[in-house]
Design a protein around this motif. Structure first.
Motif, PDB file in Angstrom:
ATOM      1  N   THR A  75       0.855  -1.175   0.000  1.00 21.03           N
ATOM      2  CA  THR A  75       0.000   0.000   0.000  1.00 21.03           C
ATOM      3  C   THR A  75       0.894   1.228   0.000  1.00 21.03           C
ATOM      4  N   HIS A  76       0.409   2.333  -0.554  1.00 24.88           N
ATOM      5  CA  HIS A  76       1.215   3.556  -0.573  1.00 24.88           C
ATOM      6  C   HIS A  76       1.401   4.117   0.827  1.00 24.88           C
ATOM      7  N   GLY A  77       0.410   3.997   1.665  1.00 27.89           N
ATOM      8  CA  GLY A  77       0.515   4.502   3.036  1.00 27.89           C
ATOM      9  C   GLY A  77      -0.236   3.596   3.983  1.00 27.89           C
ATOM     10  N   LEU A  97       1.763   7.183  10.210  1.00 25.76           N
ATOM     11  CA  LEU A  97       1.536   6.840   8.818  1.00 25.76           C
ATOM     12  C   LEU A  97       2.877   6.472   8.213  1.00 25.76           C
ATOM     13  N   PHE A  98       2.985   5.264   7.684  1.00 20.50           N
ATOM     14  CA  PHE A  98       4.191   4.813   7.015  1.00 20.50           C
ATOM     15  C   PHE A  98       3.918   4.848   5.520  1.00 20.50           C
ATOM     16  N   ILE A  99       4.765   5.556   4.778  1.00 23.16           N
ATOM     17  CA  ILE A  99       4.547   5.741   3.348  1.00 23.16           C
ATOM     18  C   ILE A  99       5.577   4.935   2.578  1.00 23.16           C
ATOM     19  N   SER A 100       5.109   4.114   1.652  1.00 20.71           N
ATOM     20  CA  SER A 100       6.001   3.345   0.792  1.00 20.71           C
ATOM     21  C   SER A 100       6.795   4.281  -0.101  1.00 20.71           C
ATOM     22  N   GLY A 101       7.920   3.776  -0.590  1.00 19.03           N
ATOM     23  CA  GLY A 101       8.728   4.543  -1.531  1.00 19.03           C
ATOM     24  C   GLY A 101       7.901   4.914  -2.754  1.00 19.03           C
ATOM     25  N   GLN A 102       8.026   6.143  -3.184  1.00 19.17           N
ATOM     26  CA  GLN A 102       7.254   6.626  -4.324  1.00 19.17           C
ATOM     27  C   GLN A 102       8.160   6.755  -5.542  1.00 19.17           C
ATOM     28  N   ILE A 103       7.601   6.498  -6.710  1.00 23.86           N
ATOM     29  CA  ILE A 103       8.338   6.616  -7.967  1.00 23.86           C
ATOM     30  C   ILE A 103       7.731   7.753  -8.780  1.00 23.86           C
ATOM     31  N   PRO A 104       8.464   8.250  -9.785  1.00 26.22           N
ATOM     32  CA  PRO A 104       8.002   9.440 -10.506  1.00 26.22           C
ATOM     33  C   PRO A 104       6.987   9.171 -11.606  1.00 26.22           C
ATOM     34  N   VAL A 105       5.984   8.375 -11.305  1.00 27.39           N
ATOM     35  CA  VAL A 105       4.930   8.102 -12.281  1.00 27.39           C
ATOM     36  C   VAL A 105       3.737   9.002 -11.968  1.00 27.39           C
ATOM     37  N   ARG A 106       3.273   9.697 -12.982  1.00 31.88           N
ATOM     38  CA  ARG A 106       2.102  10.566 -12.830  1.00 31.88           C
ATOM     39  C   ARG A 106       0.830   9.727 -12.901  1.00 31.88           C
ATOM     40  N   ALA A 161       0.215  13.492  -1.827  1.00 30.11           N
ATOM     41  CA  ALA A 161      -1.149  12.978  -2.009  1.00 30.11           C
ATOM     42  C   ALA A 161      -1.462  11.901  -0.973  1.00 30.11           C
ATOM     43  N   VAL A 162      -0.484  11.059  -0.664  1.00 28.39           N
ATOM     44  CA  VAL A 162      -0.695  10.041   0.374  1.00 28.39           C
ATOM     45  C   VAL A 162      -0.892  10.730   1.724  1.00 28.39           C
ATOM     46  N   LEU A 163      -0.074  11.734   2.028  1.00 22.67           N
ATOM     47  CA  LEU A 163      -0.264  12.493   3.269  1.00 22.67           C
ATOM     48  C   LEU A 163      -1.669  13.094   3.330  1.00 22.67           C
ATOM     49  N   ALA A 164      -2.088  13.739   2.252  1.00 20.65           N
ATOM     50  CA  ALA A 164      -3.406  14.373   2.214  1.00 20.65           C
ATOM     51  C   ALA A 164      -4.513  13.346   2.406  1.00 20.65           C
ATOM     52  N   SER A 165      -4.332  12.150   1.849  1.00 22.62           N
ATOM     53  CA  SER A 165      -5.322  11.091   2.016  1.00 22.62           C
ATOM     54  C   SER A 165      -5.528  10.749   3.486  1.00 22.62           C
ATOM     55  N   ARG A 189      -5.230  12.967   5.799  1.00 20.39           N
ATOM     56  CA  ARG A 189      -5.494  14.254   6.432  1.00 20.39           C
ATOM     57  C   ARG A 189      -4.272  14.747   7.213  1.00 20.39           C
ATOM     58  N   MET A 190      -3.122  14.612   6.573  1.00 17.59           N
ATOM     59  CA  MET A 190      -1.861  15.081   7.148  1.00 17.59           C
ATOM     60  C   MET A 190      -1.200  16.043   6.172  1.00 17.59           C
ATOM     61  N   ARG A 191      -0.211  16.760   6.695  1.00 20.36           N
ATOM     62  CA  ARG A 191       0.520  17.753   5.903  1.00 20.36           C
ATOM     63  C   ARG A 191       2.024  17.485   6.016  1.00 20.36           C
ATOM     64  N   PRO A 192       2.834  18.198   5.252  1.00 18.67           N
ATOM     65  CA  PRO A 192       4.283  18.007   5.348  1.00 18.67           C
ATOM     66  C   PRO A 192       4.823  18.136   6.776  1.00 18.67           C
ATOM     67  N   GLU A 193       4.185  18.938   7.593  1.00 15.14           N
ATOM     68  CA  GLU A 193       4.635  19.104   8.985  1.00 15.14           C
ATOM     69  C   GLU A 193       4.581  17.788   9.762  1.00 15.14           C
ATOM     70  N   HIS A 194       3.823  16.830   9.272  1.00 15.32           N
ATOM     71  CA  HIS A 194       3.705  15.533   9.942  1.00 15.32           C
ATOM     72  C   HIS A 194       4.821  14.565   9.551  1.00 15.32           C
ATOM     73  N   LEU A 195       5.624  14.929   8.543  1.00 11.93           N
ATOM     74  CA  LEU A 195       6.739  14.061   8.156  1.00 11.93           C
ATOM     75  C   LEU A 195       7.778  14.044   9.272  1.00 11.93           C
ATOM     76  N   VAL A 196       8.212  12.865   9.625  1.00  7.93           N
ATOM     77  CA  VAL A 196       9.225  12.705  10.662  1.00  7.93           C
ATOM     78  C   VAL A 196      10.565  12.345  10.037  1.00  7.93           C
ATOM     79  N   LYS A 197      10.545  11.464   9.048  1.00  8.56           N
ATOM     80  CA  LYS A 197      11.766  10.935   8.431  1.00  8.56           C
ATOM     81  C   LYS A 197      11.537  10.746   6.941  1.00  8.56           C
ATOM     82  N   VAL A 198      12.476  11.209   6.130  1.00  3.45           N
ATOM     83  CA  VAL A 198      12.419  11.035   4.686  1.00  3.45           C
ATOM     84  C   VAL A 198      13.736  10.406   4.239  1.00  3.45           C
ATOM     85  N   THR A 199      13.651   9.330   3.477  1.00  2.08           N
ATOM     86  CA  THR A 199      14.824   8.704   2.872  1.00  2.08           C
ATOM     87  C   THR A 199      14.659   8.793   1.365  1.00  2.08           C
ATOM     88  N   THR A 200      15.672   9.318   0.704  1.00  5.82           N
ATOM     89  CA  THR A 200      15.635   9.503  -0.741  1.00  5.82           C
ATOM     90  C   THR A 200      16.786   8.733  -1.373  1.00  5.82           C
TER      91      THR A 200
END
Length: 116
Positions: free
Chosen positions: A19-21, A31-40, A62-66, A68-79
């Motif tokens: 699942t994406h999130g 909320l744990f978000i799966s790795g996202q790829i650059p597909v529109r 979009a997963v955050l918004a789903s 009802r969260m915003r970027p401020e809710h991000l704790v950790k980002v791995t790129t």
């Protein structure tokens, strides 16, 4: 609250068994978000790296918004990027998308090898 998945229709569907999130009850909303790829949503991939970075952030936000969260809710980002040369563009796009939000961050440069 039970575990809740977040697969917004505004991004491409997951192609495998994930699942994406995933939001889990833990005394607080997580909320744990799966790795996202650059597909529109239309299935296209931007030709340039900067456009690909924006497409990834579109999907992640979009997963955050789903949820009802915003970027401020991000704790950790791995790129993951494939070249050190991409780091500046990646950072510029991330700063543009997150503004003053500063989650913990890891950037991994992962070499790719062509099959012979």
């Amino acid at each position: 609250m039970a575990r809740q998945t977040h697969d917004p229709p505004s991004i491409p569907p997951a192609v495998e068994n994930y699942t994406h999130g995933l939001e889990v009850p833990a005394g607080a909303r997580l909320l744990f978000i799966s790795g996202q790829i650059p597909v529109r949503p239309d299935g296209s991939v931007p030709a340039d790296f900067e456009g690909q970075c924006h497409a990834v952030w579109d999907n992640l936000l979009a997963v955050l918004a789903s949820a009802r969260m915003r970027p401020e809710h991000l704790v950790k980002v791995t790129t993951y990027i494939t070249s050190r040369d991409q780091a500046e563009i990646n950072g510029r796009v991330r700063r543009a998308r997150l503004g003053e939000v500063r989650p913990a961050l890891t950037v991994v440069i992962a070499a790719t090898f062509a099959a012979e």
